[in-house]
Write an enzyme that holds these catalytic residues in place. Structure first.
Site, mmCIF file in Angstrom:
data_model
loop_
_atom_site.group_PDB
_atom_site.id
_atom_site.type_symbol
_atom_site.label_atom_id
_atom_site.label_comp_id
_atom_site.label_asym_id
_atom_site.label_seq_id
_atom_site.Cartn_x
_atom_site.Cartn_y
_atom_site.Cartn_z
ATOM 1 C CE LYS A 1 -10.682 -5.732 8.467
ATOM 2 N NZ LYS A 1 -10.258 -4.671 7.612
ATOM 3 N N GLY B 1 -5.705 -6.135 2.214
ATOM 4 C CA GLY B 1 -4.184 -6.128 2.691
ATOM 5 C C GLY B 1 -3.641 -7.447 3.021
ATOM 6 N NE ARG C 1 -4.332 -1.557 1.828
ATOM 7 C CZ ARG C 1 -5.391 -1.754 2.781
ATOM 8 N NH1 ARG C 1 -4.958 -1.507 3.961
ATOM 9 N NH2 ARG C 1 -6.560 -2.275 2.229
ATOM 10 N N GLY D 1 -12.316 -4.472 1.823
ATOM 11 C CA GLY D 1 -13.487 -3.937 1.854
ATOM 12 C C GLY D 1 -14.091 -2.860 0.530
#
Ligand SMILES: Nc1ncnc2c1ncn2[C@@H]1O[C@H](COP(=O)(O)OP(=O)(O)OP(=O)(O)O)[C@@H](O)[C@H]1O
Ligand SMILES: O=C(O)[C@H](O)COP(=O)(O)O
Length: 394
Positions: free
Chosen positions: A197, A351, A36, A374
Site C-alpha cells: 500500500k 494483517g 483478527r 495502518g
C-alpha cells in the site's frame, strides 16, 4: 485511556452494535489467517455472557461502495461460529427493515453478523444518514475495530455520535500496549515498512523519520524509492507520482541522521506467479521485463543485523510476496531476526505481517502482534485515531 470501555456500561438485554475488524487475509474464499477474528473473541464472548444481543459489523477488502460477491463476510461468519461454539446468524445487508426484523427476533446472548459495511458508498464517506441507519439497529455502540480506528467512516466514527459509545477490550489493549512501548521508546528504535500500500504508507514514512533511529524499507513500496535513487525497476510496483516525495524523504533522513536502509539486491521474476522464472540480482540490475518480488539475500543479512542491534522494532508490511514460497525468504528472515533478537521489544502491525509471522510459526516469539496495520502506524506517528476520538469520555 480516558475513553469509556465496555466495563463502564451495562449491556444486559441491550442491542449492541459492535464494530470489529474482520478484514482477514483470504485466498479463494478461505481465511488464511484468523488472528483478527480470535482477537475480537473476548469482547464478543463478554457481550454474550452479559446477555447482550450482539450485532457485529465489519468491512472486508475495498469493494468501493458496491456489492462484490467475493467480499461477502459469509466465510468469516462460518469460522466465527466455530470459534464461539455457537450459531452466528449472517444477513446479506448491514441496515434497514429486514435487518431490524432479524434483530427483533434475537434472544439475549445471540450473535448476528451484518454484511460488509463497505458495500455501501456512505460508509467510507462517513455519511451521517448511513451512520443513523446503523445506529437505529442498536442501543449501544462498541468499537473493537482497532485495525480500522484510523478511518473516519460511518461504522467507525459517525455512528458513535448517535449512540452511547465505548471501546471494546481489544481496542483498549492495543492502545495500552502500543502507548506504553512508545511513550519513551528504548533505542535504537527501528521501523520496518514493507507491503504494497504505497499510497497509504508513504506519508507514514515521513513522520517516522521524526521518531526512529533506523528506517528499513522493503516490499513493493521499496521500488518507488529505488526508482527515486535513479535505478530502473522493470515491472516492479511503482507509484510514479510519489517519486519526488520518496527522494525528499531520503534527503530528510540524511539531514536528521536517521539510517535509511533500502534493498541492495532483489529476487526478480518474469511473472507474478509461483511458477515464474526467478533470480537474484543487484538492485541496479533489475531487468526491464521482470519485477522484484522479494528482497535479496544480501539485503536480508543487512536487515537482520540492524534488527538484532535494536531495542525497539516496529514492523509493518511484508518484505516480499510471502504468500508464494519462492518470494517468502526476505519476510521470513526479518521475522526470524525479530524472533531471535534478545532484549528487543518487537511490535508487529498489519494483517499480512501478522499472517507471515504466523505462517513461519514465529508469532509467539513476538512481543506484541497488533491487529492494526495502518491504524498502528498512525497511532505510532502520534495521530489521533477518529474511531477512538468519537467514543464517550470517561
Ligand atoms: N515486491 C512486491 N511486489 C508486489 N507485492 C508485494 C511485494 N512485496 C509485498 N507485496 C505484497 O504486499 C501485500 C501486503 O501489503 P500491505 O501493505 O497490505 O501490508 P499489511 O501488512 O497487510 O499492512 P496493512 O494491514 O496496513 O494493510 C502482500 O499481499 C504481499 O504479497
Ligand atoms: O487491514 C487494515 O489495515 C484495516 O482493516 C483497514 O483496511 P483499509 O486499509 O482498507 O481501510
Amino acid at each position: 485511556m480516558n475513553k469509556k470501555t465496555l466495563k463502564d456500561i451495562d449491556v444486559k438485554g441491550k442491542r449492541v452494535f459492535c464494530r470489529v475488524d474482520f478484514n482477514v487475509p483470504m485466498q479463494d474464499g478461505k481465511i488464511t489467517d484468523e488472528t483478527r477474528i480470535r482477537a475480537a473473541l473476548p469482547t464478543i464472548q463478554y457481550l454474550m455472557e452479559q446477555g447482550a444481543k450482539v450485532i457485529l459489523a465489519s468491512h472486508f477488502g475495498r469493494p468501493k461502495g458496491k456489492v462484490v460477491e467475493e467480499m461477502r463476510l459469509t466465510p468469516v461468519g462460518v469460522r466465527l461460529a466455530e470459534l464461539l461454539g455457537k450459531d452466528v446468524k449472517k444477513v446479506d445487508e448491514a441496515y434497514g427493515d429486514s435487518v431490524k426484523a432479524v434483530i427483533s427476533s434475537m434472544n439475549e446472548g445471540d450473535v448476528l453478523l451484518l454484511e460488509n459495511v463497505r458495500f455501501y458508498p456512505g460508509e467510507e464517506k462517513n455519511d451521517p444518514e448511513l451512520a443513523k441507519a446503523f445506529a437505529e439497529l442498536a442501543d449501544v455502540y462498541v468499537n473493537d475495530a482497532f485495525g480500522a480506528a484510523h478511518r473516519a467512516h460511518a461504522s467507525t466514527e459517525g455512528i458513535a455520535h448517535n449512540l452511547p459509545a465505548v471501546s471494546g477490550f481489544l481496542m483498549e489493549k492495543e492502545l495500552d500496549v502500543l502507548g506504553k512501548a512508545l511513550s519513551n521508546p528504548e533505542r535504537p528504535f527501528t521501523a520496518i515498512i514493507g507491503g504494497a500500500k504505497v499510497k497509504d504508507k508513504i506519508g507514514v514514512i515521513e513522520n517516522l523519520l521524526e521518531l526512529v533511529d533506523n528506517l528499513i524499507i522493503g516490499g513493493g513500496l521499496a521500488y518507488t524509492f529505488i526508482k527515486a535513487q535513479g535505478h530502473e525497476i522493470g515491472k516492479s510496483l511503482l507509484e510514479a507520482d510519489k517519486i519526488d516525495l520518496a527522494k525528499s524523504f531520503m534527503e530528510k533522513a540524511k539531514a536528521k541522521g536517521v539510517n535509511f536502509y533500502m534493498p541492495v539486491d532483489a529476487i526478480v521474476a518474469d511473472d507474478f506467479s509461483a511458477d515464474a522464472n526467478s533470480k537474484v540480482v543487484a538492485i541496479e540490475e533489475i531487468p526491464a521485463d521482470w519485477e522484484a518480488l522479494d528482497i535479496g539475500p544480501k539485503t536480508a543479512e543487512i536487515y537482520r543485523d540492524v534488527i538484532q542491534k535494536s531495542k525497539l522494532v516496529i514492523w509493518n508490511g511484508p518484505m516480499g510476496v510471502f504468500e508464494i514460497d519462492k518470494f517468502a525468504g526476505g519476510t521470513k528472515a526479518v521475522a526470524e531476526a525479530l524472533a531471535e533478537a534478545q532484549g528487543t521489544y518487537s511490535v508487529i502491525g498489519g494483517g499480512d505481517s501478522a499472517a507471515a509471522a504466523e505462517k513461519f510459526g514465529l508469532a509467539e516469539k513476538m512481543s506484541h502482534i497488533s491487529t492494526g496495520g495502518g491504524a498502528s502506524l498512525e497511532f505510532i506517528e502520534g495521530k489521533a485515531l477518529p474511531g477512538v476520538m468519537a467514543l464517550n469520555d470517561k
